[in-house]
Scaffold this motif. Structure first.
Motif, PDB file in Angstrom:
ATOM      1  N   PHE A 286       0.837  -1.187   0.000  1.00 35.95           N
ATOM      2  CA  PHE A 286       0.000   0.000   0.000  1.00 35.95           C
ATOM      3  C   PHE A 286       0.880   1.248   0.000  1.00 35.95           C
ATOM      4  O   PHE A 286       2.098   1.170   0.130  1.00 35.95           O
ATOM      5  N   SER A 287       0.225   2.403  -0.148  1.00 38.17           N
ATOM      6  CA  SER A 287       0.967   3.660  -0.134  1.00 38.17           C
ATOM      7  C   SER A 287       1.613   3.877   1.232  1.00 38.17           C
ATOM      8  O   SER A 287       1.122   3.407   2.261  1.00 38.17           O
ATOM      9  N   SER A 288       2.744   4.590   1.226  1.00 33.65           N
ATOM     10  CA  SER A 288       3.499   4.811   2.461  1.00 33.65           C
ATOM     11  C   SER A 288       4.119   6.202   2.430  1.00 33.65           C
ATOM     12  O   SER A 288       4.291   6.805   1.359  1.00 33.65           O
ATOM     13  N   SER A 289       4.453   6.703   3.609  1.00 34.32           N
ATOM     14  CA  SER A 289       5.137   7.989   3.692  1.00 34.32           C
ATOM     15  C   SER A 289       6.619   7.869   3.339  1.00 34.32           C
ATOM     16  O   SER A 289       7.304   8.865   3.174  1.00 34.32           O
ATOM     17  N   THR A 290       7.087   6.627   3.210  1.00 34.66           N
ATOM     18  CA  THR A 290       8.466   6.369   2.793  1.00 34.66           C
ATOM     19  C   THR A 290       8.471   5.987   1.310  1.00 34.66           C
ATOM     20  O   THR A 290       7.833   4.998   0.934  1.00 34.66           O
ATOM     21  N   PRO A 291       9.143   6.722   0.438  1.00 37.82           N
ATOM     22  CA  PRO A 291       9.081   6.442  -1.002  1.00 37.82           C
ATOM     23  C   PRO A 291       9.487   5.025  -1.375  1.00 37.82           C
ATOM     24  O   PRO A 291       8.863   4.410  -2.242  1.00 37.82           O
ATOM     25  N   SER A 292      10.500   4.493  -0.736  1.00 38.04           N
ATOM     26  CA  SER A 292      10.977   3.151  -1.090  1.00 38.04           C
ATOM     27  C   SER A 292       9.975   2.060  -0.730  1.00 38.04           C
ATOM     28  O   SER A 292      10.046   0.945  -1.260  1.00 38.04           O
TER      29      SER A 292
ATOM     30  N   TYR B 283      -1.526  11.645  -8.287  1.00 32.27           N
ATOM     31  CA  TYR B 283      -1.640  13.068  -7.965  1.00 32.27           C
ATOM     32  C   TYR B 283      -1.049  13.354  -6.576  1.00 32.27           C
ATOM     33  O   TYR B 283      -0.336  14.343  -6.385  1.00 32.27           O
ATOM     34  N   THR B 284      -1.331  12.483  -5.630  1.00 35.76           N
ATOM     35  CA  THR B 284      -0.806  12.665  -4.274  1.00 35.76           C
ATOM     36  C   THR B 284       0.710  12.575  -4.249  1.00 35.76           C
ATOM     37  O   THR B 284       1.391  13.395  -3.621  1.00 35.76           O
ATOM     38  N   TRP B 285       1.256  11.571  -4.938  1.00 34.77           N
ATOM     39  CA  TRP B 285       2.713  11.418  -4.964  1.00 34.77           C
ATOM     40  C   TRP B 285       3.385  12.580  -5.692  1.00 34.77           C
ATOM     41  O   TRP B 285       4.457  13.026  -5.303  1.00 34.77           O
ATOM     42  N   ALA B 286       2.772  13.066  -6.769  1.00 36.65           N
ATOM     43  CA  ALA B 286       3.399  14.117  -7.572  1.00 36.65           C
ATOM     44  C   ALA B 286       3.521  15.434  -6.807  1.00 36.65           C
ATOM     45  O   ALA B 286       4.425  16.225  -7.094  1.00 36.65           O
ATOM     46  N   LYS B 287       2.629  15.675  -5.864  1.00 37.15           N
ATOM     47  CA  LYS B 287       2.699  16.942  -5.124  1.00 37.15           C
ATOM     48  C   LYS B 287       3.474  16.825  -3.815  1.00 37.15           C
ATOM     49  O   LYS B 287       3.577  17.808  -3.082  1.00 37.15           O
ATOM     50  N   MET B 288       4.043  15.648  -3.534  1.00 35.26           N
ATOM     51  CA  MET B 288       4.857  15.480  -2.325  1.00 35.26           C
ATOM     52  C   MET B 288       6.181  16.231  -2.474  1.00 35.26           C
ATOM     53  O   MET B 288       6.744  16.313  -3.575  1.00 35.26           O
TER      54      MET B 288
ATOM     55  N   GLN C 130       8.580  11.718  -6.831  1.00 33.68           N
ATOM     56  CA  GLN C 130       8.354  11.973  -8.257  1.00 33.68           C
ATOM     57  C   GLN C 130       8.639  10.713  -9.078  1.00 33.68           C
ATOM     58  O   GLN C 130       7.945  10.419 -10.053  1.00 33.68           O
ATOM     59  N   ASN C 131       9.641   9.963  -8.659  1.00 35.79           N
ATOM     60  CA  ASN C 131       9.955   8.703  -9.326  1.00 35.79           C
ATOM     61  C   ASN C 131       8.868   7.662  -9.066  1.00 35.79           C
ATOM     62  O   ASN C 131       8.515   6.876  -9.961  1.00 35.79           O
ATOM     63  N   VAL C 132       8.340   7.639  -7.846  1.00 37.21           N
ATOM     64  CA  VAL C 132       7.249   6.712  -7.539  1.00 37.21           C
ATOM     65  C   VAL C 132       6.010   7.068  -8.367  1.00 37.21           C
ATOM     66  O   VAL C 132       5.313   6.183  -8.875  1.00 37.21           O
ATOM     67  N   ALA C 133       5.730   8.368  -8.510  1.00 34.51           N
ATOM     68  CA  ALA C 133       4.607   8.799  -9.335  1.00 34.51           C
ATOM     69  C   ALA C 133       4.807   8.379 -10.792  1.00 34.51           C
ATOM     70  O   ALA C 133       3.847   7.974 -11.471  1.00 34.51           O
ATOM     71  N   SER C 134       6.032   8.446 -11.288  1.00 38.32           N
ATOM     72  CA  SER C 134       6.321   8.003 -12.659  1.00 38.32           C
ATOM     73  C   SER C 134       6.046   6.517 -12.826  1.00 38.32           C
ATOM     74  O   SER C 134       5.540   6.077 -13.866  1.00 38.32           O
ATOM     75  N   ALA C 135       6.387   5.729 -11.800  1.00 40.30           N
ATOM     76  CA  ALA C 135       6.097   4.293 -11.851  1.00 40.30           C
ATOM     77  C   ALA C 135       4.587   4.059 -11.920  1.00 40.30           C
ATOM     78  O   ALA C 135       4.113   3.193 -12.669  1.00 40.30           O
TER      79      ALA C 135
END
Length: 306
Positions: A70-76, A263-268, A274-279
């Motif tokens: 699931f989504s996390s506050s840690t990008p990895s 959208y949420t990842w892109a505005k972090m 930004q790389n996670v949003a690209s994935a």
């Protein structure tokens, strides 16, 4: 004494004018051709740059854990498990709603409705709705489906079915208009042949008109469904969570979708997001390409058959 014009000289002058006009037209045609070619090349370069940038940034995050977390506050550790499941639920729900309502409306308007001022007014309204901004449909969905128009018993909340109904409203005008054009393109001689063989109205529509119009209907459906799955504004407006750590279990479950997650990842603020949003964008593009490929295959199949 009047001078006479030699017919041979006149013919040479006319031929020279024609050649001059043809040369001017050829130059204009060549200029327009290269101008249009330059426009295509520019568009392809921009598209290629966007795709390459997205692939370079996102490919490294396309790991098995990315699809099972699931989504996390840690990008990895961030993944798309909940968003991917929500998108699939949304897609499966939108397809039957939009197809039944859209094609059914087009059949009624083209085959059953009388050609009068009211019918013309309805057709004009439907065509105009195709150009309404998506956020307006989000407001409509928020009022009608999420809040039940002020009636508590009719409120669906932030669920899959509420989002699917809202997105169906968004794409219905496109499906209706394209289906009308496809049905209208079927020659009347085909209908008359069916009537001559003893077929009634519904048999003619079901067995003759719809199969012949199916390629055009699928084309409109491909474009509209791609738009629905890529829209973010209506989902955010009706209150779909941008982060939801659960998988929907039914039509009346809360969910999140890939566009809102991206959208949420892109505005972090963190650059890694930004790389996670690209994935996530890559995954969404693959889903859209697979759906479009299937629809194009079916369209070509029926085009060859009919």
């Amino acid at each position: 004494m009047t001078a006479t014009t030699d017919p041979r000289t006149k013919g040479l002058v006319d031929k020279s004018k024609v050649e001059k006009n043809l040369s001017s037209r050829d130059k204009k045609n060549s200029l327009n051709k290269w101008l249009f070619f330059a426009c295509i090349v520019f568009a392809l370069i921009v598209l290629a740059a966007l795709l390459i940038q997205t692939l370079v940034k996102g490919v490294g995050h396309l790991t098995p854990e990315f699809f099972t977390s699931f989504s996390s506050s840690t990008p990895s550790q961030a993944g798309i498990k909940g968003a991917l499941a929500g998108t699939l639920w949304l897609m499966i729900t939108i397809i039957p709603i939009s197809i039944i309502l859209g094609v059914g409306t087009a059949i009624y308007l083209e085959e059953y409705a009388r050609d009068n001022m009211f019918t013309s007014f309805v057709k004009i309204c439907i065509s105009n709705l195709a150009g309404v901004p998506s956020i307006v449909f989000g407001l409509l969905g928020l009022t009608l489906f999420v809040r039940g128009a002020g009636i508590e018993s009719l409120s669906l909340g932030n669920t899959v079915i509420a989002a699917a109904l809202t997105m169906s409203l968004l794409i219905l005008p496109i499906i209706i208009v394209s289906s009308q054009e496809a049905i209208r393109a079927v020659p009347n001689s085909v209908r008359e042949a069916s009537y001559g063989l003893g077929g009634n109205k519904w048999q003619t529509i079901r067995k003759v008109v719809l199969p012949a119009a199916l390629p055009g209907i699928l084309t409109g459906f491909i474009l509209s469904l791609s738009r629905a799955l890529g829209e973010t504004a209506p989902l955010i407006l009706i209150g779909i969570p941008t982060i939801f750590l659960a998988v929907p279990s039914g039509l009346f479950s809360m969910f999140t979708a890939l566009p809102t997650q991206i959208y949420t990842w892109a505005k972090m603020p963190q650059a890694e997001f930004q790389n996670v949003a690209s994935a996530g964008i890559i995954v969404l593009l693959v889903i859209l390409l697979l759906m479009n490929g299937l629809a194009i295959f079916l369209r070509n199949k029926f085009s060859r058959k009919y």
